[in-house]
Design a protein around this motif. Structure first.
Motif, PDB file in Angstrom:
ATOM      1  N   ARG A   1       0.840  -1.208   0.000  1.00  0.00           N
ATOM      2  CA  ARG A   1       0.000   0.000   0.000  1.00  0.00           C
ATOM      3  C   ARG A   1       0.867   1.248   0.000  1.00  0.00           C
ATOM      4  O   ARG A   1       0.668   2.173  -0.784  1.00  0.00           O
ATOM      5  CB  ARG A   1      -0.891  -0.001   1.252  1.00  0.00           C
ATOM      6  CG  ARG A   1      -2.368   0.044   0.938  1.00  0.00           C
ATOM      7  CD  ARG A   1      -3.281   0.443   2.082  1.00  0.00           C
ATOM      8  NE  ARG A   1      -2.737   0.401   3.429  1.00  0.00           N
ATOM      9  CZ  ARG A   1      -2.779  -0.680   4.222  1.00  0.00           C
ATOM     10  NH1 ARG A   1      -3.298  -1.824   3.793  1.00  0.00           N
ATOM     11  NH2 ARG A   1      -2.286  -0.627   5.447  1.00  0.00           N
ATOM     12  N   GLU A   2       1.875   1.266   0.888  1.00  0.00           N
ATOM     13  CA  GLU A   2       2.747   2.441   0.982  1.00  0.00           C
ATOM     14  C   GLU A   2       3.534   2.642  -0.299  1.00  0.00           C
ATOM     15  O   GLU A   2       3.774   3.759  -0.737  1.00  0.00           O
ATOM     16  CB  GLU A   2       3.692   2.286   2.186  1.00  0.00           C
ATOM     17  CG  GLU A   2       2.950   2.479   3.504  1.00  0.00           C
ATOM     18  CD  GLU A   2       3.817   2.163   4.714  1.00  0.00           C
ATOM     19  OE1 GLU A   2       4.985   1.746   4.515  1.00  0.00           O
ATOM     20  OE2 GLU A   2       3.328   2.347   5.843  1.00  0.00           O
ATOM     21  N   LYS A   3       3.908   1.541  -0.914  1.00  0.00           N
ATOM     22  CA  LYS A   3       4.662   1.589  -2.168  1.00  0.00           C
ATOM     23  C   LYS A   3       3.814   2.260  -3.255  1.00  0.00           C
ATOM     24  O   LYS A   3       4.278   3.100  -4.018  1.00  0.00           O
ATOM     25  CB  LYS A   3       4.974   0.149  -2.585  1.00  0.00           C
ATOM     26  CG  LYS A   3       6.300  -0.086  -3.256  1.00  0.00           C
ATOM     27  CD  LYS A   3       6.490  -1.583  -3.354  1.00  0.00           C
ATOM     28  CE  LYS A   3       6.918  -2.003  -4.719  1.00  0.00           C
ATOM     29  NZ  LYS A   3       8.338  -2.057  -4.914  1.00  0.00           N
ATOM     30  N   LYS A   4       2.555   1.850  -3.286  1.00  0.00           N
ATOM     31  CA  LYS A   4       1.644   2.382  -4.294  1.00  0.00           C
ATOM     32  C   LYS A   4       1.442   3.885  -4.083  1.00  0.00           C
ATOM     33  O   LYS A   4       1.492   4.662  -5.035  1.00  0.00           O
ATOM     34  CB  LYS A   4       0.309   1.650  -4.188  1.00  0.00           C
ATOM     35  CG  LYS A   4      -0.541   1.754  -5.427  1.00  0.00           C
ATOM     36  CD  LYS A   4      -1.650   0.722  -5.336  1.00  0.00           C
ATOM     37  CE  LYS A   4      -2.742   0.980  -6.363  1.00  0.00           C
ATOM     38  NZ  LYS A   4      -2.229   1.302  -7.701  1.00  0.00           N
ATOM     39  N   GLN A   5       1.247   4.252  -2.815  1.00  0.00           N
ATOM     40  CA  GLN A   5       1.051   5.667  -2.493  1.00  0.00           C
ATOM     41  C   GLN A   5       2.239   6.488  -2.954  1.00  0.00           C
ATOM     42  O   GLN A   5       2.101   7.543  -3.577  1.00  0.00           O
ATOM     43  CB  GLN A   5       0.919   5.821  -0.979  1.00  0.00           C
ATOM     44  CG  GLN A   5      -0.478   6.134  -0.519  1.00  0.00           C
ATOM     45  CD  GLN A   5      -0.520   6.244   0.998  1.00  0.00           C
ATOM     46  OE1 GLN A   5       0.352   5.726   1.696  1.00  0.00           O
ATOM     47  NE2 GLN A   5      -1.524   6.919   1.512  1.00  0.00           N
ATOM     48  N   ARG A   6       3.423   5.963  -2.637  1.00  0.00           N
ATOM     49  CA  ARG A   6       4.658   6.653  -2.986  1.00  0.00           C
ATOM     50  C   ARG A   6       4.749   6.831  -4.497  1.00  0.00           C
ATOM     51  O   ARG A   6       5.119   7.891  -4.999  1.00  0.00           O
ATOM     52  CB  ARG A   6       5.824   5.802  -2.474  1.00  0.00           C
ATOM     53  CG  ARG A   6       7.161   6.437  -2.607  1.00  0.00           C
ATOM     54  CD  ARG A   6       7.514   7.162  -1.324  1.00  0.00           C
ATOM     55  NE  ARG A   6       8.651   8.020  -1.529  1.00  0.00           N
ATOM     56  CZ  ARG A   6       8.661   9.328  -1.303  1.00  0.00           C
ATOM     57  NH1 ARG A   6       7.572   9.939  -0.874  1.00  0.00           N
ATOM     58  NH2 ARG A   6       9.742  10.031  -1.491  1.00  0.00           N
ATOM     59  N   SER A   7       4.392   5.776  -5.227  1.00  0.00           N
ATOM     60  CA  SER A   7       4.516   5.863  -6.679  1.00  0.00           C
ATOM     61  C   SER A   7       3.507   6.866  -7.239  1.00  0.00           C
ATOM     62  O   SER A   7       3.795   7.592  -8.186  1.00  0.00           O
ATOM     63  CB  SER A   7       4.360   4.481  -7.323  1.00  0.00           C
ATOM     64  OG  SER A   7       3.015   4.223  -7.650  1.00  0.00           O
TER      65      SER A   7
END
Length: 145
Positions: free
Chosen positions: A127-133
């Protein structure tokens, strides 16, 4: 015979067997002044690992395997010449040999049991990865203008 400071313990109640230690003394290089050429202060301590009765069989096998590259015909030798007195070099050699054997006979470490990553943690990471991207994608100036 002489006043060595007691038996050098390897581990537990197992000590270096005084009777099985072969000492050799020779002239040492290094500091010593005028006295240096007349005293045999370098010490070589040899221990017949292959034929010793002093170590438990399991330890012996372990040590023979781990020290294989240091053994000559099953005998391990340790040198000490950093002190000016022969007696102190004998101590140093004995301590070094005891430490070497302690390390070589130590039981192998327990195998590591792999653990799984909990699902929640993995999902949070994604989830955090997606947000960051998304954040980073929003920075490219293509869409404005």
């Amino acid at each position: 015979m002489d006043d060595m400071s007691g038996p050098h313990l390897i581990r537990g109640s197992v000590a270096l067997p005084e009777a099985e230690l072969a000492w050799r003394f020779s002239r040492s290089s290094g500091p010593g002044g005028q006295h240096v050429n007349t005293t045999d202060s370098q010490v070589e301590l040899r221990f017949d690992l292959a034929n010793t009765e002093a170590l438990p069989e399991v330890w012996k096998q372990r040590a023979l395997e781990r020290l294989a590259d240091r053994l000559v015909d099953g005998v391990i030798s340790v040198r000490a010449s950093e002190h000016r007195s022969q007696w102190r070099n004998r101590e140093a050699a004995a301590v070094r040999l005891a430490a070497l054997l302690a390390e070589a006979t130590a039981p192998p470490p327990r195998p590591r049991r792999p653990t799984r990553v909990p699902r929640g943690i993995n999902e949070r990471r994604l989830r955090e990865k997606k947000q960051r991207s998304d954040t980073k994608r929003g920075r490219s100036g293509k869409d404005w203008g």
